[in-house]
Design a protein around this motif. Structure first.
Motif, PDB file in Angstrom:
ATOM      1  N   ASP A 124      -4.299   5.455   4.107  1.00 55.94           N
ATOM      2  CA  ASP A 124      -5.827   5.966   5.181  1.00 55.94           C
ATOM      3  C   ASP A 124      -6.954   4.869   5.338  1.00 55.94           C
ATOM      4  OD1 ASP A 124      -3.816   8.518   5.650  1.00 55.94           O
ATOM      5  OD2 ASP A 124      -5.264   9.208   3.936  1.00 55.94           O
ATOM      6  N   ALA A 125      -7.567   4.004   3.595  1.00 55.10           N
ATOM      7  CA  ALA A 125      -8.199   3.708   3.328  1.00 55.10           C
ATOM      8  C   ALA A 125      -7.556   2.271   3.994  1.00 55.10           C
ATOM      9  CB  ALA A 125      -7.887   2.709   2.347  1.00 55.10           C
ATOM     10  N   CYS A 126      -6.480   1.887   4.128  1.00 57.10           N
ATOM     11  CA  CYS A 126      -6.550   0.129   5.293  1.00 57.10           C
ATOM     12  C   CYS A 126      -6.738   0.592   6.877  1.00 57.10           C
ATOM     13  CB  CYS A 126      -4.354   0.047   4.910  1.00 57.10           C
ATOM     14  SG  CYS A 126      -4.169  -0.686   3.358  1.00 57.10           S
ATOM     15  N   VAL A 127      -6.332   1.636   7.169  1.00 56.98           N
ATOM     16  CA  VAL A 127      -6.326   2.447   9.195  1.00 56.98           C
ATOM     17  C   VAL A 127      -7.549   2.239   9.218  1.00 56.98           C
ATOM     18  CG1 VAL A 127      -6.012   4.175   9.975  1.00 56.98           C
ATOM     19  CG2 VAL A 127      -4.538   4.067   8.205  1.00 56.98           C
ATOM     20  N   ARG A 128      -8.608   3.248   8.388  1.00 55.53           N
ATOM     21  CA  ARG A 128      -9.979   2.716   8.548  1.00 55.53           C
ATOM     22  C   ARG A 128     -10.250   1.281   8.335  1.00 55.53           C
ATOM     23  NH1 ARG A 128      -9.925   7.170   5.459  1.00 55.53           N
ATOM     24  NH2 ARG A 128     -10.430   5.730   2.947  1.00 55.53           N
ATOM     25  N   ALA A 129      -9.899   0.056   7.475  1.00 53.81           N
ATOM     26  CA  ALA A 129     -10.504  -1.009   7.631  1.00 53.81           C
ATOM     27  C   ALA A 129     -10.158  -1.257   8.367  1.00 53.81           C
ATOM     28  CB  ALA A 129      -9.579  -1.589   6.594  1.00 53.81           C
ATOM     29  N   VAL A 130      -9.069  -1.411   9.345  1.00 54.35           N
ATOM     30  CA  VAL A 130      -8.255  -1.934  10.830  1.00 54.35           C
ATOM     31  C   VAL A 130      -9.399  -0.863  11.636  1.00 54.35           C
ATOM     32  CG1 VAL A 130      -6.107  -1.450  11.874  1.00 54.35           C
ATOM     33  CG2 VAL A 130      -5.979  -2.275   9.597  1.00 54.35           C
ATOM     34  N   GLN A 131      -9.141  -0.122  11.550  1.00 54.03           N
ATOM     35  CA  GLN A 131     -10.010   0.314  12.723  1.00 54.03           C
ATOM     36  C   GLN A 131     -10.850   0.632  13.075  1.00 54.03           C
ATOM     37  OE1 GLN A 131      -9.466   4.265  12.719  1.00 54.03           O
ATOM     38  NE2 GLN A 131      -7.251   4.402  13.755  1.00 54.03           N
ATOM     39  N   GLY A 170      -6.910 -11.076   2.960  1.00 55.00           N
ATOM     40  CA  GLY A 170      -6.274 -11.175   2.493  1.00 55.00           C
ATOM     41  C   GLY A 170      -6.531 -10.184   1.187  1.00 55.00           C
ATOM     42  N   TRP A 171      -7.228  -8.977   1.141  1.00 52.05           N
ATOM     43  CA  TRP A 171      -6.288  -8.071   0.641  1.00 52.05           C
ATOM     44  C   TRP A 171      -5.262  -7.707   0.799  1.00 52.05           C
ATOM     45  CZ3 TRP A 171      -8.755  -6.080  -4.342  1.00 52.05           C
ATOM     46  CH2 TRP A 171     -10.317  -6.297  -4.187  1.00 52.05           C
ATOM     47  N   PHE A 172      -4.733  -7.418   2.066  1.00 51.43           N
ATOM     48  CA  PHE A 172      -3.712  -6.470   2.649  1.00 51.43           C
ATOM     49  C   PHE A 172      -3.444  -6.612   4.078  1.00 51.43           C
ATOM     50  CE2 PHE A 172      -7.051  -2.784   3.683  1.00 51.43           C
ATOM     51  CZ  PHE A 172      -5.851  -3.077   4.985  1.00 51.43           C
ATOM     52  N   PHE A 173      -2.089  -7.091   4.258  1.00 52.28           N
ATOM     53  CA  PHE A 173      -2.212  -7.224   5.837  1.00 52.28           C
ATOM     54  C   PHE A 173      -1.039  -6.219   6.641  1.00 52.28           C
ATOM     55  CE2 PHE A 173      -1.818 -10.976   3.172  1.00 52.28           C
ATOM     56  CZ  PHE A 173      -2.628 -11.933   4.018  1.00 52.28           C
ATOM     57  N   THR A 174      -1.951  -5.797   7.572  1.00 54.33           N
ATOM     58  CA  THR A 174      -1.203  -4.680   8.532  1.00 54.33           C
ATOM     59  C   THR A 174      -0.102  -5.622   9.197  1.00 54.33           C
ATOM     60  OG1 THR A 174      -3.417  -4.710   8.882  1.00 54.33           O
ATOM     61  CG2 THR A 174      -2.052  -3.497  10.502  1.00 54.33           C
ATOM     62  N   ALA A 175       0.599  -4.242   9.562  1.00 52.05           N
ATOM     63  CA  ALA A 175       2.142  -4.677  10.629  1.00 52.05           C
ATOM     64  C   ALA A 175       2.000  -4.309  12.157  1.00 52.05           C
ATOM     65  CB  ALA A 175       3.674  -4.992   9.686  1.00 52.05           C
ATOM     66  N   VAL A 176       2.640  -4.421  12.757  1.00 52.17           N
ATOM     67  CA  VAL A 176       2.785  -3.141  13.672  1.00 52.17           C
ATOM     68  C   VAL A 176       4.280  -3.354  14.385  1.00 52.17           C
ATOM     69  CG1 VAL A 176       1.604  -2.914  16.086  1.00 52.17           C
ATOM     70  CG2 VAL A 176       0.425  -4.378  14.489  1.00 52.17           C
ATOM     71  N   LEU A 177       4.524  -2.469  14.084  1.00 50.88           N
ATOM     72  CA  LEU A 177       6.268  -1.737  14.536  1.00 50.88           C
ATOM     73  C   LEU A 177       6.803  -1.886  15.656  1.00 50.88           C
ATOM     74  CD1 LEU A 177       6.143   1.425  11.857  1.00 50.88           C
ATOM     75  CD2 LEU A 177       6.396  -0.939  11.225  1.00 50.88           C
ATOM     76  N   THR A 178       5.643  -1.811  16.864  1.00 53.40           N
ATOM     77  CA  THR A 178       5.766  -2.058  17.811  1.00 53.40           C
ATOM     78  C   THR A 178       6.300  -3.421  18.038  1.00 53.40           C
ATOM     79  OG1 THR A 178       3.660  -2.092  18.432  1.00 53.40           O
ATOM     80  CG2 THR A 178       5.884  -0.272  19.131  1.00 53.40           C
ATOM     81  N   MET A 230       1.318  -0.782   0.132  1.00 46.14           N
ATOM     82  CA  MET A 230       0.566  -0.372   0.427  1.00 46.14           C
ATOM     83  C   MET A 230       0.773   1.215   0.082  1.00 46.14           C
ATOM     84  SD  MET A 230      -3.079  -1.236   0.064  1.00 46.14           S
ATOM     85  CE  MET A 230      -3.318  -3.111   0.170  1.00 46.14           C
ATOM     86  N   HIS A 231       0.550   2.022  -1.380  1.00 42.94           N
ATOM     87  CA  HIS A 231       2.324   2.878  -1.505  1.00 42.94           C
ATOM     88  C   HIS A 231       1.881   4.390  -1.580  1.00 42.94           C
ATOM     89  CE1 HIS A 231       5.233  -0.625  -1.985  1.00 42.94           C
ATOM     90  NE2 HIS A 231       4.083  -0.861  -2.946  1.00 42.94           N
ATOM     91  N   THR A 232      -0.125   4.331  -1.112  1.00 42.25           N
ATOM     92  CA  THR A 232       0.036   5.970  -1.598  1.00 42.25           C
ATOM     93  C   THR A 232      -1.082   6.313  -0.476  1.00 42.25           C
ATOM     94  OG1 THR A 232      -2.205   5.929  -2.314  1.00 42.25           O
ATOM     95  CG2 THR A 232      -0.419   5.425  -4.211  1.00 42.25           C
ATOM     96  N   GLU A 233      -0.940   7.514   0.197  1.00 41.51           N
ATOM     97  CA  GLU A 233      -1.479   8.191   0.806  1.00 41.51           C
ATOM     98  C   GLU A 233      -3.202   7.631   1.543  1.00 41.51           C
ATOM     99  OE1 GLU A 233      -1.425   9.631   4.539  1.00 41.51           O
ATOM    100  OE2 GLU A 233       0.880   9.420   3.429  1.00 41.51           O
ATOM    101  N   THR A 234      -3.762   7.170   0.196  1.00 38.98           N
ATOM    102  CA  THR A 234      -4.648   7.335   0.174  1.00 38.98           C
ATOM    103  C   THR A 234      -4.766   5.833   0.289  1.00 38.98           C
ATOM    104  OG1 THR A 234      -5.529   9.224  -1.643  1.00 38.98           O
ATOM    105  CG2 THR A 234      -6.778   7.256  -1.866  1.00 38.98           C
ATOM    106  N   ASP A 235      -3.998   4.945  -0.154  1.00 36.41           N
ATOM    107  CA  ASP A 235      -4.312   3.546   0.425  1.00 36.41           C
ATOM    108  C   ASP A 235      -4.170   3.253   1.455  1.00 36.41           C
ATOM    109  OD1 ASP A 235      -4.814   2.402  -2.060  1.00 36.41           O
ATOM    110  OD2 ASP A 235      -2.975   2.629  -2.754  1.00 36.41           O
TER     111      ASP A 235
END
Length: 496
Positions: free
Chosen positions: A8-15, A23-31, A1-6
């Motif tokens: 933000d959309a991923c953040v909304r989906a996770v929240q 399956g569309w994408f995966f969230t990685a937690v840096l901490t 997910m490289h663009t700012e729009t992407d």
């Protein structure tokens, strides 16, 4: 997910814990160095601690391990790989079918007609991981299934999952899941029975909604005797797999498909699962499909009544092509009879521990010696079948999961006796093209007429342009208006 729009959309989906994006994408937690599916039940991390990857393999390569709560390796696959016809999608279908494990990256390149370097570059650009890393992620998922659901020794699991050594197996499991293979098995609830030798029961996830009646009804109504059956509420069929044979039983449940597999060789597990998912179109994105089709005021009530219809597909492309020719211009019952005779004469016998299946559907090579005169059908159709078998056997026609859809269409059209109905039927069910359409099909034309749409093929094609790229799904909604066994989920105990 490289663009700012992407982002933000991923953040909304996770929240919002939106399972539609699993399956569309995966969230990685840096901490925590953990990666999750978007719908993970834990409290979402702070936005500044999130990063996103288009594949589990990319997250693993970056040093993240799979979440133990949401099990991102068990999410539905991305719908893109079955919707698209480009090089990356074709490569992903072949990797899912185990080609890299069996033939290496050079074998994948040969199948696709590109250089290994070109494939590596395109997969890295879109998915953040090359073919070896993608195949490794699949091996890890297969290993986890076997560890948790069978009593197989770990050395056998390593071999069955496709690892070159037990050491590589141990290292990969620890890296991906942050647990040793023994610890993974120990986490399984006590008292859960382990699978018997050669059998495995598991759940196949899908994106909701899913309407099962036409999906399973179609498979049951067209079942070839000896190869397929409906038994005790499940569709069952034999499978020809790279290392051996298999039998699968698939039963629709409200939130998953119950799958029971009998395999002669555990190395075929990931391929068997991949083919079953493809058969039932489980990686589809029904909300996207239904949203577009509902924009047509004629289709909207049909979609609202039974949302999430899937396209019944196949586990073997050449098998379906032969069956499509056998079924030209005759009833479903007659087509089943013809196919059953072919199976009895040329199919490979199998033993079925849980039902009445008797054979694998014959391979093109086995049909090469077929005497067309022995078939009770017109000479023109005998010639069509002979030409198809020759093209499949010689490799001139590729109907495998990684085939080029338009090239396959062109080669089918060049064979004698292949008209639009047969070609588009194969494109829809064997190739998996979501935009395949059958304007000459009697069921489609009758439905169009009843619904007040244009019913001539040319006018119907023009009208269907608004349904693209989901015309194969529109076909399912049109077929479902008719009074035909393909539209009805068989009643308990029915055997067809």
């Amino acid at each position: 997910m490289h663009t700012e729009t992407d982002f933000d959309a991923c953040v909304r989906a996770v929240q919002s814990k939106d399972a539609r994006f699993d399956g569309w994408f995966f969230t990685a937690v840096l901490t925590t160095r953990i990666y999750c599916r978007p719908s993970c039940p834990v409290v979402p991390p702070k936005v500044q601690n999130m990063t996103f990857y288009p594949s589990a393999a990319a997250a693993q390569q970056a040093g993240f391990r799979a979440c133990k709560r949401c099990r991102p390796d068990a999410s539905p696959g991305s719908p893109q790989w079955n919707e698209r016809a480009d090089l990356v999608a074709r490569a992903m279908r072949l990797i899912s079918d185990g080609v890299v494990d069996r033939e290496g990256v050079p074998g994948l390149a040969t199948r696709l007609g590109y250089s290994s370097r070109q494939i590596q570059r395109q997969l890295l650009a879109e998915l953040g991981a090359g073919p070896l890393a993608l195949a490794r992620a699949q091996r890890a998922q297969t290993a986890r299934l076997l560890i948790e659901t069978t009593a197989l020794p770990m050395a056998d699991i390593a071999f069955a999952a496709g690892f070159a050594s037990v050491r590589t197996f141990n290292d990969t499991v620890r890296q991906v899941f942050a647990l040793s293979p023994g610890d993974l098995r120990a986490r399984v609830a006590k008292g859960r029975p382990a699978a018997a030798t050669g059998t495995l029961s598991l759940r196949l996830p899908f994106r909701k909604p899913l309407t099962p009646d036409n999906l399973f009804g179609h498979l049951a109504a067209t079942a070839v005797p000896g190869v397929e059956e409906w038994r005790a509420g499940a569709y069952r069929r034999t499978l020809r797999l790279p290392h051996g044979t298999g039998i699968v039983a698939l039963r629709p449940e409200p939130d998953h498909i119950a799958c029971q597999l009998w395999l002669t060789d555990w190395r075929d597990l990931s391929q068997a699962i991949s083919r079953c998912r493809r058969l039932l179109d489980l990686d589809a994105d029904p909300l996207a499909v239904d949203a577009l089709l509902s924009a047509d005021p004629v289709l909207a009530p049909l979609v609202a009544k039974a949302p999430g219809r899937r396209v019944p597909r196949v586990t073997d492309g050449p098998e379906f092509a032969v069956r499509a020719v056998l079924g030209q211009q005759i009833s479903t019952a007659a087509a089943r009879t013809h196919a059953g005779r072919l199976v009895t004469a040329y199919g490979e016998p199998v033993a079925d521990p849980g039902g009445g299946l008797t054979h694998l559907f014959p391979e093109p090579e086995a049909l090469a010696g077929l005497d067309p005169a022995a078939l009770a059908m017109p000479q023109t159709r005998r010639d069509t079948l002979a030409a198809l078998v020759q093209a499949l056997g010689s490799g001139e026609l590729d109907l495998d999961v990684g085939s080029d859809w338009q090239q396959a269409r062109a080669r089918l059209n060049a064979l004698p006796g292949f008209g639009p109905w047969t070609v588009e039927s194969i494109a829809m069910r064997a190739l998996g093209d979501p935009d395949a359409f059958l304007p000459t099909d009697l069921g489609v034309r009758n439905a169009a007429r009843e619904l007040g749409m244009p019913a001539t093929p040319a006018a119907l094609v023009k009208h269907s342009a608004a349904w693209s790229p989901w015309r194969a799904y529109a076909t399912q909604y049109l077929w479902a208006t008719g009074d035909h066994p393909i539209n009805v989920l068989p009643t308990e105990g029915t055997s067809r």
